[in-house]
Design a protein around this motif. Sequence first.
Motif, short mmCIF file in Angstrom:
data_model
loop_
_atom_site.label_atom_id
_atom_site.label_comp_id
_atom_site.label_asym_id
_atom_site.label_seq_id
_atom_site.Cartn_x
_atom_site.Cartn_y
_atom_site.Cartn_z
N LYS A 297 0.90 -1.23 -0.09
CA LYS A 297 0.07 0.00 0.07
C LYS A 297 1.11 1.60 0.08
O LYS A 297 0.00 2.20 -0.52
N SER A 298 1.64 1.25 0.40
CA SER A 298 2.52 2.16 0.72
C SER A 298 3.61 2.53 -0.87
O SER A 298 3.90 4.21 -1.18
N LEU A 299 3.61 2.08 -1.87
CA LEU A 299 4.15 2.03 -2.99
C LEU A 299 2.85 2.70 -3.86
O LEU A 299 3.72 2.79 -4.98
N LYS A 300 2.28 2.39 -4.24
CA LYS A 300 0.84 2.62 -4.67
C LYS A 300 1.28 4.12 -4.61
O LYS A 300 1.16 4.72 -4.17
N VAL A 301 0.46 3.77 -5.96
CA VAL A 301 0.50 5.40 -6.29
C VAL A 301 -0.74 6.69 -5.92
O VAL A 301 -1.61 5.48 -6.63
N LYS A 302 -1.34 7.42 -5.62
CA LYS A 302 -2.26 7.64 -5.41
C LYS A 302 -2.92 8.90 -6.64
O LYS A 302 -1.64 9.44 -7.18
N ARG A 303 -3.99 8.47 -7.06
CA ARG A 303 -4.61 9.13 -8.15
C ARG A 303 -3.86 9.33 -8.96
O ARG A 303 -4.02 10.33 -9.56
N GLY A 304 -3.43 8.35 -9.66
CA GLY A 304 -3.24 7.80 -10.45
C GLY A 304 -1.90 8.55 -11.11
O GLY A 304 -1.56 8.24 -11.99
N GLY A 305 -1.47 9.38 -10.39
CA GLY A 305 0.22 10.18 -10.68
C GLY A 305 -0.01 10.55 -11.41
O GLY A 305 0.96 11.28 -12.09
#
Length: 65
Positions: A5-13
């Motif tokens: 979860k910490s590595l996912k890009v929020k708001r689609g990058g």
Amino acid sequence: MTIDKSLKVKRGGISTRSVLTRVERLEKMRADGKFDPESDSPIGIPKTRVVKISMKKKKKTKEEG
């Protein structure tokens, strides 16, 4: 394999870019009159910063009554 979860890009990058691409820089320089496609080379052109526009909040007026 899943991504943490910490590595996912929020708001689609979607983020504000600090510089323009070469094509965007050439278009902006042509509009400003700093680049002539007939005599200037597109190689080695300077970077152009993106002007960030921020909306200012309107101050609420005090209603007298």
